[in-house]
Design a protein around this motif. Sequence first.
Motif, short mmCIF file in Angstrom:
data_model
loop_
_atom_site.label_atom_id
_atom_site.label_comp_id
_atom_site.label_asym_id
_atom_site.label_seq_id
_atom_site.Cartn_x
_atom_site.Cartn_y
_atom_site.Cartn_z
N CYS A 318 19.72 10.65 58.90
CA CYS A 318 20.86 10.10 58.53
C CYS A 318 20.65 9.45 57.49
O CYS A 318 19.81 8.76 57.08
N CYS A 321 20.80 5.22 57.67
CA CYS A 321 19.87 4.55 58.29
C CYS A 321 18.51 5.31 58.50
O CYS A 321 17.58 4.69 58.79
N CYS A 337 25.22 10.50 63.55
CA CYS A 337 23.91 9.64 63.78
C CYS A 337 23.96 9.21 65.16
O CYS A 337 24.77 8.59 65.78
N CYS A 340 22.91 5.04 64.52
CA CYS A 340 23.97 4.15 63.92
C CYS A 340 25.49 4.42 64.03
O CYS A 340 26.40 3.79 63.69
N HIS A 342 27.08 6.86 62.22
CA HIS A 342 27.51 7.16 60.72
C HIS A 342 27.92 8.75 61.03
O HIS A 342 27.19 9.57 61.65
ZN LIG Z 1 22.14 6.60 61.07
#
Ligand SMILES: [Zn+2]
Length: 373
Positions: A318, A321, A337, A340, A342
């Motif tokens: 990712c 992060c 992700c 997180c 994303h």
């Molecule tokens: Zn992430």
Amino acid sequence: MLKAFRYRLNPTKAQEAVLNEQLWLCRQLYNSALQERRDAYKKARKTITGYDQMKYLTEIKEALPEYKGIYSQVLQDVLKRLDKSFQRFFSRIKVGRTPGYPRFQGRDRYDSLCYPQSGFSVSDKTAFFSKIGNIRIRLHRPLEGKIKTATIRRDCGEWYVSYVCEVEAQPLPVTGNSVGVDVGTTWFAITSDGEFVENPRHFQNSMKKLRVAQRSVSRKKNKRSNRRRKAVQHVAKLHRKVSRQRLDFHHKTAGKLIKENDLIAHEDLNVGGMGRGNLARSIHDVGWSQFFSLLSQKAECAARSIVRVDPRYTSQGCNPCGYVSKANRLSQSRFVCQQCGHTENADVNAARNILGRAVPSGINVAVVNASVA
Ligand SMILES: [Zn+2]
């Protein structure tokens, strides 16, 4: 730095006959020299070098006067080429790769004559080559710099010359941009700025035609038939067309990236290629290495930076992060992700990771923010 300029030659029928004859003789020389090196090693475990063989060129010319009709440095170059292919062979053995012994050159495989230093000149309408004469040339763009070498090449019945010239670098103005480029199989390239570069339509059409033509050849079983010969010619012409279209497209794409960015990061094709990829990727590899080598030539000319990075896990990590997992990649194009949350196009995420490996994180973040805004 060195830059190549390629032009079409229009030899007369008589000149064409001379060129074909010289190619044939050079091919014979190449193959005999290869045979000699093979035999010497097989029978006496003796290694003959290209320089050893060059000493015999005078003798060869005495015994076979037809070789007197070829410029002496062109003949030396034939032996140097063979020597180079032996050196590549030995270095592949050293690093433990599949060696691939230097090959005998078939009728259609040996198709260039190289003047490595002298014996040639060029003016507006003619190109002069020692022992061949003045051949008509079309200078569709001006030659620049100091000419180092000239190579005449036969390509599907047409003739070309490439001049390699020493030219001055022409730095482009600083832009303040850096970009990561991921090459793919669906898209030709995807940048960290979120730009998707597609293979041009006309190129895809020619590829389709090429596949059809190749099938037509394989259907014609009689190797000697006229129809098969014609089909083979058709395939060769399409190949040439496809490779020209590809080259043109690579020039334009690389030129645009160089113009817009101070630094370009891309994957190092020599690292982890197999681990990351599949068969489709390895088929594309050939095209990509041409593209990357054009990119680095242009970068050198324009004083731009190219950074090659290890591509492993760039498609699974990712970007914001840094969490790496196979599960992040929901499909070919969708990246979510698992840590997180994303969400991003998978290729754009990979391109950003490539950029992130090339430059200090500060710049990377700036680029990411800029494209979000
Ligand atoms: Zn992430």
